[in-house]
Design a protein around this motif. Structure first.
Motif, PDB file in Angstrom:
ATOM      1  N   ASP A   8       0.823  -1.215   0.000  1.00 28.85           N
ATOM      2  CA  ASP A   8       0.000   0.000   0.000  1.00 28.85           C
ATOM      3  C   ASP A   8       0.857   1.266   0.000  1.00 28.85           C
ATOM      4  O   ASP A   8       0.330   2.366  -0.030  1.00 28.85           O
ATOM      5  CB  ASP A   8      -1.039   0.000   1.139  1.00 28.85           C
ATOM      6  CG  ASP A   8      -0.450   0.325   2.505  1.00 28.85           C
ATOM      7  OD1 ASP A   8       0.786   0.482   2.636  1.00 28.85           O
ATOM      8  OD2 ASP A   8      -1.250   0.423   3.462  1.00 28.85           O
ATOM      9  N   ASP A   9       2.187   1.093   0.022  1.00 28.11           N
ATOM     10  CA  ASP A   9       3.070   2.265  -0.039  1.00 28.11           C
ATOM     11  C   ASP A   9       3.348   2.673  -1.491  1.00 28.11           C
ATOM     12  O   ASP A   9       3.998   3.695  -1.729  1.00 28.11           O
ATOM     13  CB  ASP A   9       4.387   1.974   0.689  1.00 28.11           C
ATOM     14  CG  ASP A   9       4.196   1.874   2.199  1.00 28.11           C
ATOM     15  OD1 ASP A   9       3.163   2.343   2.701  1.00 28.11           O
ATOM     16  OD2 ASP A   9       5.081   1.314   2.879  1.00 28.11           O
ATOM     17  N   GLU A  37       1.142   6.103  -3.182  1.00 27.90           N
ATOM     18  CA  GLU A  37       0.914   5.577  -1.838  1.00 27.90           C
ATOM     19  C   GLU A  37      -0.571   5.524  -1.527  1.00 27.90           C
ATOM     20  O   GLU A  37      -1.304   6.490  -1.768  1.00 27.90           O
ATOM     21  CB  GLU A  37       1.622   6.415  -0.772  1.00 27.90           C
ATOM     22  CG  GLU A  37       1.490   5.715   0.570  1.00 27.90           C
ATOM     23  CD  GLU A  37       2.064   6.463   1.756  1.00 27.90           C
ATOM     24  OE1 GLU A  37       2.853   7.398   1.561  1.00 27.90           O
ATOM     25  OE2 GLU A  37       1.696   6.081   2.883  1.00 27.90           O
ATOM     26  N   SER A  39      -1.655   4.140   1.645  1.00 24.74           N
ATOM     27  CA  SER A  39      -1.694   3.678   3.034  1.00 24.74           C
ATOM     28  C   SER A  39      -3.037   4.031   3.647  1.00 24.74           C
ATOM     29  O   SER A  39      -3.653   5.041   3.286  1.00 24.74           O
ATOM     30  CB  SER A  39      -0.557   4.315   3.833  1.00 24.74           C
ATOM     31  OG  SER A  39       0.681   3.770   3.435  1.00 24.74           O
ATOM     32  N   ASN A  91       5.760  -3.024   4.466  1.00 31.48           N
ATOM     33  CA  ASN A  91       5.229  -1.711   4.804  1.00 31.48           C
ATOM     34  C   ASN A  91       6.153  -0.960   5.745  1.00 31.48           C
ATOM     35  O   ASN A  91       6.752  -1.536   6.643  1.00 31.48           O
ATOM     36  CB  ASN A  91       3.858  -1.874   5.471  1.00 31.48           C
ATOM     37  CG  ASN A  91       3.145  -0.551   5.618  1.00 31.48           C
ATOM     38  OD1 ASN A  91       2.864   0.117   4.626  1.00 31.48           O
ATOM     39  ND2 ASN A  91       2.864  -0.142   6.851  1.00 31.48           N
ATOM     40  N   THR A 105      -2.006  -2.684   3.550  1.00 27.79           N
ATOM     41  CA  THR A 105      -1.051  -3.794   3.477  1.00 27.79           C
ATOM     42  C   THR A 105      -1.721  -5.102   3.883  1.00 27.79           C
ATOM     43  O   THR A 105      -1.630  -6.116   3.182  1.00 27.79           O
ATOM     44  CB  THR A 105       0.142  -3.532   4.433  1.00 27.79           C
ATOM     45  OG1 THR A 105       0.664  -2.233   4.178  1.00 27.79           O
ATOM     46  CG2 THR A 105       1.219  -4.568   4.274  1.00 27.79           C
TER      47      THR A 105
HETATM   48 MN    MN Z   1       1.676   1.818   4.060  1.00 24.93          MN
END
Ligand code: MN
Length: 262
Positions: A8-9, A37, A39, A91, A105
């Motif tokens: 998720d980054d 990103e 997050s 992550n 993540t």
């Molecule tokens: Mn992240």
């Protein structure tokens, strides 16, 4: 062995590259990751617009969507390849306790689990000066063990690694999801055009003490591995609620209002 990786980054994150490098020692690695990103995007699936995919290297793709979109696309036919394992990370920042519900993540791994694939999520518990060396080795260890043992049904592994050099790690602990005490704050400011805006900020989280928790393990210098499933039912509460008397026949009617969805 074919391994799918997401995070998720975003596609440019260093942790993604470390994970891909580490797992390429075990098989062929395919990467499908968000183009920026994402997050704290949780388990969001994009349904209100088309998704665009860009091939950036022979087995590397970006998607203008969420981590869940990436995994869903990759496993549901975008890539003509049968995958044996799905890994998400590495992550920057821990995904422990109640925070796993916000985590993109963890959700990327969950999506794979829902689709029937063995999966794990991997995070380093640090926001800056992140040392990925230990986590890269942990990825290989966990991937090998999952291949060897298989995973319990509907279960993924949420792995959190302390931010230290590999030799400083104390061991591996199988843990439970901890409980965080929230210290979030809302910051209200005024923009240059005089309009108010709000920013959700967080103080360093504090945690309810529990020796079995993910947080306790990482604080003690160990790698935390928590088996997670997506069933959020509180089984003890089911029994308690079954004792309630629901006066269904006595609910006052709301005249003229019909609760029917289109
Ligand atoms: Mn992240």
């Amino acid at each position: 062995m074919n391994i799918l990786i997401s995070n998720d980054d975003g596609i440019h994150a260093r942790g993604l590259r470390v994970l891909a490098d580490a797992l390429s020692s075990l098989g062929e690695v395919w990467v499908v990751a968000p183009d920026r990103e994402r997050s704290a995007s949780s388990h969001a699936l994009t349904l209100n617009r088309p998704l665009r995919v860009t091939k950036v290297a022979p087995t590397w793709f970006t998607v203008d969507g969420t981590p869940t979109d990436c995994v869903a696309l990759a496993l549901m036919g975008m890539i003509k390849q049968k995958f044996d394992l799905v890994a998400s990370g590495i992550n920057i920042g821990g995904n422990m306790g109640d925070d796993v519900t916000y985590s993109g993540t963890v959700s990327a791994a969950f999506e794979a689990t829902l689709l029937g694939y063995p999966a794990f999520a991997l995070s380093v518990v640090a926001q800056r000066r992140v040392n990925f060396t230990a986590a890269g080795r942990v990825a290989v260890m966990v991937a090998e063990l999952i291949t060897q043992h298989g995973l319990p049904r509907n279960t993924m592994l949420n792995v959190n690694v302390p931010n230290c050099r590999p030799s400083a790690i104390k061991g591996v602990a199988i843990t439970q999801q901890g409980r965080r005490r929230y210290g979030d704050i809302i910051v209200r400011k005024v923009d240059p055009r005089g309009k108010a805006y709000y920013w959700i900020g967080g103080k360093e989280p504090t945690w309810e003490p529990s020796e079995e928790s993910d947080y306790a393990a990482v604080t003690a210098g160990s790698i935390s591995i928590t088996p997670l499933h997506i069933d959020l039912t509180n089984s003890r509460a089911v029994k308690e609620l079954q004792r309630w008397k629901f006066p269904w026949n006595h609910i006052p009617s709301t005249a003229g209002r019909r609760h029917v969805t289109a």
